[in-house]
Design an enzyme around this catalytic site. Structure first.
Site, PDB file in Angstrom:
ATOM      1  N   ASN A 136      17.092 -60.805 -63.087  1.00  0.00           N
ATOM      2  CA  ASN A 136      16.896 -62.239 -63.621  1.00  0.00           C
ATOM      3  C   ASN A 136      15.699 -63.010 -63.009  1.00  0.00           C
ATOM      4  O   ASN A 136      15.198 -62.520 -61.893  1.00  0.00           O
ATOM      5  CB  ASN A 136      18.260 -62.889 -63.149  1.00  0.00           C
ATOM      6  CG  ASN A 136      19.616 -62.475 -63.544  1.00  0.00           C
ATOM      7  OD1 ASN A 136      19.536 -62.121 -64.627  1.00  0.00           O
ATOM      8  ND2 ASN A 136      20.401 -62.348 -62.627  1.00  0.00           N
ATOM      9  N   ARG A 176      18.700 -74.734 -55.811  1.00  0.00           N
ATOM     10  CA  ARG A 176      19.739 -74.216 -56.455  1.00  0.00           C
ATOM     11  C   ARG A 176      20.551 -73.388 -55.506  1.00  0.00           C
ATOM     12  O   ARG A 176      20.175 -72.822 -54.736  1.00  0.00           O
ATOM     13  CB  ARG A 176      19.012 -73.097 -57.431  1.00  0.00           C
ATOM     14  CG  ARG A 176      18.189 -73.825 -58.589  1.00  0.00           C
ATOM     15  CD  ARG A 176      17.611 -72.720 -59.355  1.00  0.00           C
ATOM     16  NE  ARG A 176      16.572 -73.202 -60.315  1.00  0.00           N
ATOM     17  CZ  ARG A 176      16.588 -73.763 -61.471  1.00  0.00           C
ATOM     18  NH1 ARG A 176      17.811 -73.640 -62.096  1.00  0.00           N
ATOM     19  NH2 ARG A 176      15.693 -74.005 -62.254  1.00  0.00           N
ATOM     20  N   HIS A 178      25.308 -70.139 -54.296  1.00  0.00           N
ATOM     21  CA  HIS A 178      25.914 -69.335 -55.503  1.00  0.00           C
ATOM     22  C   HIS A 178      26.628 -68.331 -54.938  1.00  0.00           C
ATOM     23  O   HIS A 178      25.906 -67.410 -54.399  1.00  0.00           O
ATOM     24  CB  HIS A 178      25.078 -69.313 -56.616  1.00  0.00           C
ATOM     25  CG  HIS A 178      24.850 -70.513 -57.290  1.00  0.00           C
ATOM     26  ND1 HIS A 178      23.417 -70.579 -57.893  1.00  0.00           N
ATOM     27  CD2 HIS A 178      25.076 -71.987 -57.363  1.00  0.00           C
ATOM     28  CE1 HIS A 178      23.453 -71.934 -58.478  1.00  0.00           C
ATOM     29  NE2 HIS A 178      24.329 -72.820 -57.728  1.00  0.00           N
ATOM     30  N   LYS A 207      22.231 -58.919 -54.220  1.00  0.00           N
ATOM     31  CA  LYS A 207      21.048 -59.490 -54.901  1.00  0.00           C
ATOM     32  C   LYS A 207      19.866 -59.040 -54.059  1.00  0.00           C
ATOM     33  O   LYS A 207      19.779 -59.426 -52.810  1.00  0.00           O
ATOM     34  CB  LYS A 207      20.755 -60.822 -55.052  1.00  0.00           C
ATOM     35  CG  LYS A 207      22.120 -61.333 -55.990  1.00  0.00           C
ATOM     36  CD  LYS A 207      22.033 -62.938 -56.065  1.00  0.00           C
ATOM     37  CE  LYS A 207      23.104 -63.541 -56.902  1.00  0.00           C
ATOM     38  NZ  LYS A 207      23.273 -65.126 -57.060  1.00  0.00           N
ATOM     39  N   TYR A 256      15.025 -61.606 -59.164  1.00  0.00           N
ATOM     40  CA  TYR A 256      16.048 -60.784 -58.394  1.00  0.00           C
ATOM     41  C   TYR A 256      16.925 -59.780 -59.131  1.00  0.00           C
ATOM     42  O   TYR A 256      17.178 -59.969 -60.270  1.00  0.00           O
ATOM     43  CB  TYR A 256      17.078 -61.960 -57.927  1.00  0.00           C
ATOM     44  CG  TYR A 256      17.721 -62.747 -58.828  1.00  0.00           C
ATOM     45  CD1 TYR A 256      19.208 -62.653 -58.833  1.00  0.00           C
ATOM     46  CD2 TYR A 256      17.167 -63.690 -59.005  1.00  0.00           C
ATOM     47  CE1 TYR A 256      20.069 -63.519 -59.719  1.00  0.00           C
ATOM     48  CE2 TYR A 256      17.718 -64.971 -59.866  1.00  0.00           C
ATOM     49  CZ  TYR A 256      19.350 -64.466 -60.190  1.00  0.00           C
ATOM     50  OH  TYR A 256      19.687 -65.519 -60.884  1.00  0.00           O
ATOM     51  N   LYS A 290      26.449 -79.467 -61.501  1.00  0.00           N
ATOM     52  CA  LYS A 290      27.328 -78.090 -60.735  1.00  0.00           C
ATOM     53  C   LYS A 290      27.157 -78.113 -59.253  1.00  0.00           C
ATOM     54  O   LYS A 290      27.811 -78.238 -58.429  1.00  0.00           O
ATOM     55  CB  LYS A 290      27.117 -76.707 -61.134  1.00  0.00           C
ATOM     56  CG  LYS A 290      27.863 -75.633 -60.599  1.00  0.00           C
ATOM     57  CD  LYS A 290      27.404 -74.288 -61.329  1.00  0.00           C
ATOM     58  CE  LYS A 290      27.279 -73.474 -60.229  1.00  0.00           C
ATOM     59  NZ  LYS A 290      26.877 -71.869 -60.705  1.00  0.00           N
ATOM     60  N   ASP A 291      25.876 -77.960 -58.777  1.00  0.00           N
ATOM     61  CA  ASP A 291      25.503 -78.073 -57.250  1.00  0.00           C
ATOM     62  C   ASP A 291      25.795 -79.101 -56.697  1.00  0.00           C
ATOM     63  O   ASP A 291      26.215 -79.209 -55.500  1.00  0.00           O
ATOM     64  CB  ASP A 291      24.070 -77.468 -57.218  1.00  0.00           C
ATOM     65  CG  ASP A 291      23.900 -75.984 -57.698  1.00  0.00           C
ATOM     66  OD1 ASP A 291      24.967 -75.361 -57.672  1.00  0.00           O
ATOM     67  OD2 ASP A 291      22.770 -75.674 -57.743  1.00  0.00           O
TER      68      ASP A 291
END
Length: 181
Positions: free
Chosen positions: A48, A58, A61, A70, A130, A165-166
Site C-alpha cells: 500500500n 493517520r 490503526h 507492516k 508499506y 474515523k481517527d
C-alpha cells in the site's frame, strides 16, 4: 542492512544500505533472503501507499481479527511513524515507539501484528509505502485514539488534521476487540 531493536520488543528499525553516486542513489527496500538472515522470515501479501500533507495524522490503526504485520517506509518527504503494543497481556501493553522516517534517511520500521500503527506528515507532502503480511479487511479494521493520555505519544504536531474515523477513535482501555499476547 542494519537492523536495530527498539524500546518495544518485536518492533525493529531497519537501515538499508544506500548506494549513491553522481546520478542519484539505489536502495534495496526488500530482499527476502537478507531479511530472513536478519531474523525476519516474512511473507507479504499486499503493498500500500498513502500520501499525506503536512500536519495530517493517520492512526492509530490495527486489525483484529486477521492482524497485519507492516514493513513501513517513507518514499517521499518525512514523517513521524509510531507503533503501539495493543496486545492484551503483553508486558509492554500500551507502550509506544516512534521514529522519523524520510526519503533522506531511508529507514524502515517493522511493526509486527498485534501493534497499532500511526504516523504524521512532517513535510509538505509525505508518501508512506508499506508491505502487509495479511490482506486489509474492512470488517477487522480498528483504531485507538491518537492522543490517548494513557499511551502518551509525544507527537511533533500540536493540531493534526484527522479523518472523522481517527477523531472518534476510542481510548485503548475502551477499544475492542484487542489482540491477545
Amino acid at each position: 542492512m542494519r537492523v536495530s531493536e527498539t524500546s518495544l520488543s518485536g518492533v525493529l528499525l531497519i537501515e538499508p544500505a544506500v548506494f549513491t553516486d553522481s546520478r542519484g542513489y539505489f536502495v534495496e527496500t526488500w530482499h527476502a533472503e537478507r531479511f530472513r538472515a536478519a531474523g525476519l522470515d516474512l511473507q507479504f501479501v499486499q503493498d500500500n501507499q498513502s500520501r499525506s500533507l503536512r500536519g495530517v495524522l493517520r492512526g492509530l490503526h490495527y486489525q483484529e481479527p486477521k492482524p497485519q504485520g507492516k514493513l513501513v517506509r517513507c518514499s517521499r518527504g518525512a514523517l513521524f511513524d509510531v507503533a503501539v503494543d495493543v496486545r492484551v497481556g503483553s508486558p509492554q501493553f500500551g507502550r509506544w515507539f516512534g521514529a522519523e522516517l524520510s526519503e533522506e534517511n531511508h529507514r524502515m520500521l517493522w511493526i509486527p501484528s498485534g501493534f497499532a500503527h500511526g504516523f504524521c506528515a512532517l513535510s509538505d507532502v509525505a508518501d508512506l509505502a508499506y508491505k502487509c503480511t495479511a490482506f486489509y479487511d474492512a470488517a477487522a479494521d480498528r483504531a485507538v485514539a491518537w492522543n490517548d493520555p494513557e499511551i502518551g505519544i509525544v507527537w511533533p504536531v500540536a493540531s493534526p488534521v484527522l479523518s472523522a474515523k481517527d477523531a472518534a477513535a476510542p481510548r485503548l482501555r475502551d477499544a475492542v476487540p484487542l489482540p491477545r499476547f
